[in-house]
Design an enzyme around this catalytic site. Structure first.
Site, PDB file in Angstrom:
ATOM      1  CE1 TYR A 183     -56.360  52.953  -5.871  1.00  0.00           C
ATOM      2  CE2 TYR A 183     -54.367  53.601  -4.700  1.00  0.00           C
ATOM      3  CZ  TYR A 183     -55.737  53.579  -4.801  1.00  0.00           C
ATOM      4  OH  TYR A 183     -56.488  54.190  -3.829  1.00  0.00           O
TER       5      TYR A 183
ATOM      6  CB  SER B  94     -54.873  57.199  -2.501  1.00  0.00           C
ATOM      7  OG  SER B  94     -54.035  56.203  -1.989  1.00  0.00           O
TER       8      SER B  94
ATOM      9  CD  GLU C 274     -50.482  52.679  -1.874  1.00  0.00           C
ATOM     10  OE1 GLU C 274     -49.579  52.446  -2.700  1.00  0.00           O
ATOM     11  OE2 GLU C 274     -50.476  52.215  -0.723  1.00  0.00           O
TER      12      GLU C 274
HETATM   13  P1  GDP Z   1     -52.188  49.476   0.127  1.00  0.00           P
HETATM   14  O1  GDP Z   1     -51.364  50.308   1.047  1.00  0.00           O
HETATM   15  O2  GDP Z   1     -53.312  50.244  -0.494  1.00  0.00           O
HETATM   16  O3  GDP Z   1     -51.395  48.736  -0.876  1.00  0.00           O
HETATM   17  O4  GDP Z   1     -52.957  48.436   1.090  1.00  0.00           O
HETATM   18  P2  GDP Z   1     -52.837  46.846   1.290  1.00  0.00           P
HETATM   19  O5  GDP Z   1     -53.636  46.540   2.507  1.00  0.00           O
HETATM   20  O6  GDP Z   1     -53.214  46.113   0.038  1.00  0.00           O
HETATM   21  O7  GDP Z   1     -51.280  46.577   1.542  1.00  0.00           O
HETATM   22  C1  GDP Z   1     -50.587  47.203   2.583  1.00  0.00           C
HETATM   23  C2  GDP Z   1     -49.163  46.689   2.659  1.00  0.00           C
HETATM   24  O8  GDP Z   1     -49.150  45.332   3.101  1.00  0.00           O
HETATM   25  C3  GDP Z   1     -48.391  46.698   1.318  1.00  0.00           C
HETATM   26  O9  GDP Z   1     -47.105  47.218   1.559  1.00  0.00           O
HETATM   27  C4  GDP Z   1     -48.304  45.227   0.952  1.00  0.00           C
HETATM   28  O10 GDP Z   1     -47.153  44.894   0.176  1.00  0.00           O
HETATM   29  C5  GDP Z   1     -48.211  44.597   2.331  1.00  0.00           C
HETATM   30  N1  GDP Z   1     -48.572  43.176   2.319  1.00  0.00           N
HETATM   31  C6  GDP Z   1     -47.809  42.140   2.766  1.00  0.00           C
HETATM   32  N2  GDP Z   1     -48.426  40.973   2.581  1.00  0.00           N
HETATM   33  C7  GDP Z   1     -49.619  41.247   1.985  1.00  0.00           C
HETATM   34  C8  GDP Z   1     -50.707  40.437   1.545  1.00  0.00           C
HETATM   35  O11 GDP Z   1     -50.697  39.225   1.643  1.00  0.00           O
HETATM   36  N3  GDP Z   1     -51.771  41.092   0.984  1.00  0.00           N
HETATM   37  C9  GDP Z   1     -51.812  42.458   0.859  1.00  0.00           C
HETATM   38  N4  GDP Z   1     -52.888  43.060   0.332  1.00  0.00           N
HETATM   39  N5  GDP Z   1     -50.788  43.239   1.270  1.00  0.00           N
HETATM   40  C10 GDP Z   1     -49.709  42.645   1.820  1.00  0.00           C
END
Ligand code: GDP
Length: 319
Positions: free
Chosen positions: A147, A123, A125
C-alpha cells in the site's frame, strides 16, 4: 456554481468532503463502481443530492466519460484499496487501484479538462520506516507495505503531471484520520466498536496485533477541509496534514475502554494474525506549512475523536 468530481465518495473521506462541498454550494458528482450490493451508508443523508456517474478507476474510458459528463472545476481522487493489511495478500490489485489508477484519473483530466484542479489522496504511510521525526513535506519516503509503495507512485505521478503539463495538481499527505465512518477493520474503529460491544455485553474479547505502534490520529471531518483549501490557492503544492501528536495503540485502548468504565487489559488478546509482515512503528506529522499557507488547523483532539467514535458505536450496537 462550481462542480466537483469525487472518486471514493462513498468512503469515509469522500462522504465528509461531499457534505462540505454541498454546503459550499458545489454541484457534486460522485464516481461509483458497479457492485451487486452497493453500500451508501456514509452518504445516506446526501445520496439524492449527488450526481452519480458510473465508472471504474481501472477503466480509463469510463473515467474520460466521467470527466466529460461532470465537466468539473475540481477533481478529488480519494478512491483506493486503502487498508494497509490487505495490501500484502492483494499486492497487485493494490498497485493497480492505489498506484496506476492515479495515472488513469490524471490522464482523463489531462485529455478532457486539463484546467480542472486535481487533488490526490497521499498518505503518511509513504514515510513508513521514518527517516526523520516529525515527518514533513521534505522528509524522504521509505514505504513498508505494498500500500505504501503504491501511494508513493500516486504521489510522484501527481507531482510529475503538475511539472510536465502545468496542471493544478496537489498531493495531500494526510496522516491517519478517523471518524464514526471509518471502516471496522481499521484499528481505531475496531477498538471503539469493541469497547462499545463489550460494554453492552455483546462481545467478551478483542483480538489485536502490535499495541506499541504509534500514530498521529486526527478527525476526518477536519482533514477534508484541508483538501478543499489546497485547491483554492494561487499555486498548486503538496502539504502534510497532521495533528502533531502521536499516541500508541495501547493509549487508544486505554481511552476507548476507559470511557465506558472498563480496563482493556481484561479483554484484549494478542493474536499474531493481526501482526503485519513489516510495521510502521511511528508516525508524527509536522503540518506547519499547511497552517501558515492554508490557515488550516484541526478542531477535534485525540480524546474527543475516540469518545465521539465510542458514542456512535454504543448507539449503533443498541439498535
Ligand atoms: P494504518 O496506519 O493505515 O495501517 O492504520 P490501521 O488503523 O490499520 O493500523 C494502525 C496501527 O495499528 C498499525 O501499526 C497496526 O499494526 C496496529 N494494529 C495493532 N493491532 C491491530 C489490529 O487488530 N487491526 C489493525 N487494523 N491494526 C492494528
Amino acid at each position: 456554481m462550481k462542480r466537483a468530481l469525487i472518486t471514493g465518495i462513498t468512503g469515509q473521506d469522500g462522504s465528509y468532503l461531499a457534505e462540505l462541498l454541498l454546503e459550499k454550494g458545489y454541484e457534486v458528482y460522485g464516481l461509483r463502481r458497479r457492485t451487486s450490493t452497493p453500500n451508501y451508508e456514509n452518504v445516506a443523508a446526501i445520496q439524492d443530492r449527488i450526481h452519480w456517474v458510473s465508472g471504474d478507476l481501472t477503466d480509463l474510458a469510463s473515467l474520460i466519460e466521467a470527466v466529460r459528463v461532470s465537466d468539473p472545476d475540481e477533481v478529488y481522487n480519494l478512491a483506493a484499496q486503502s487498508f494497509v493489511a490487505a495490501s500484502w495478500p492483494q499486492p497487485i490489485a493494490t498497485g493497480q487501484i492505489t498506484a496506476l489508477a492515479v495515472t488513469n484519473m490524471l490522464e482523463a483530466v489531462r485529455i478532457v479538462k486539463p484546467t480542472a484542479r486535481f487533488y490526490q489522496a497521499s498518505s503518511s504511510e509513504m514515510f513508513g520506516k521514518v527517516v526523520e521525526t516529525p515527518q514533513k513535506e521534505t522528509t524522504p519516503f521509505y514505504p513498508r507495505s505494498p500500500y505504501g509503495v503504491a501511494k508513493v507512485y500516486g504521489h510522484w505521478i501527481t507531482v510529475n503531471y503538475r511539472e510536465s503539463f502545468n496542471m493544478y495538481a496537489c498531493s495531500g499527505i494526510l496522516f491517519n484520520h478517523e471518524s464514526p465512518r471509518r471502516g471496522l477493520e481499521f484499528v481505531t474503529r475496531k477498538v471503539t466498536n469493541a469497547a462499545a460491544r463489550i460494554k453492552l455485553g455483546l462481545d467478551q474479547e478483542l483480538r489485536m496485533g502490535n499495541l506499541d505502534a504509534l500514530r498521529d490520529w486526527g478527525f476526518a471531518g477536519d482533514y477534508v477541509q484541508a483538501m478543499w483549501l489546497m485547491l483554492q490557492q494561487d499555486e498548486p503544492d503538496d502539504y502534510v496534514i497532521a495533528t502533531g501528536e502521536t499516541h500508541s495503540v495501547r493509549e487508544l485502548l486505554e481511552v476507548a475502554f476507559g470511557y465506558v468504565g472498563l480496563d482493556y487489559r481484561q479483554y484484549v488478546v494478542i493474536d499474531p494474525a493481526f501482526v503485519r509482515p513489516a510495521e510502521v512503528d511511528l508516525l508524527l506529522g509536522d503540518s506547519s506549512k499547511a497552517s501558515s499557507k492554508l490557515g488550516w488547523k484541526r478542531e477535534v483532539d485525540f480524546n474527543q475523536l475516540i469518545e465521539m467514535m465510542v458514542d456512535y458505536d454504543l448507539e449503533r450496537n443498541q439498535k
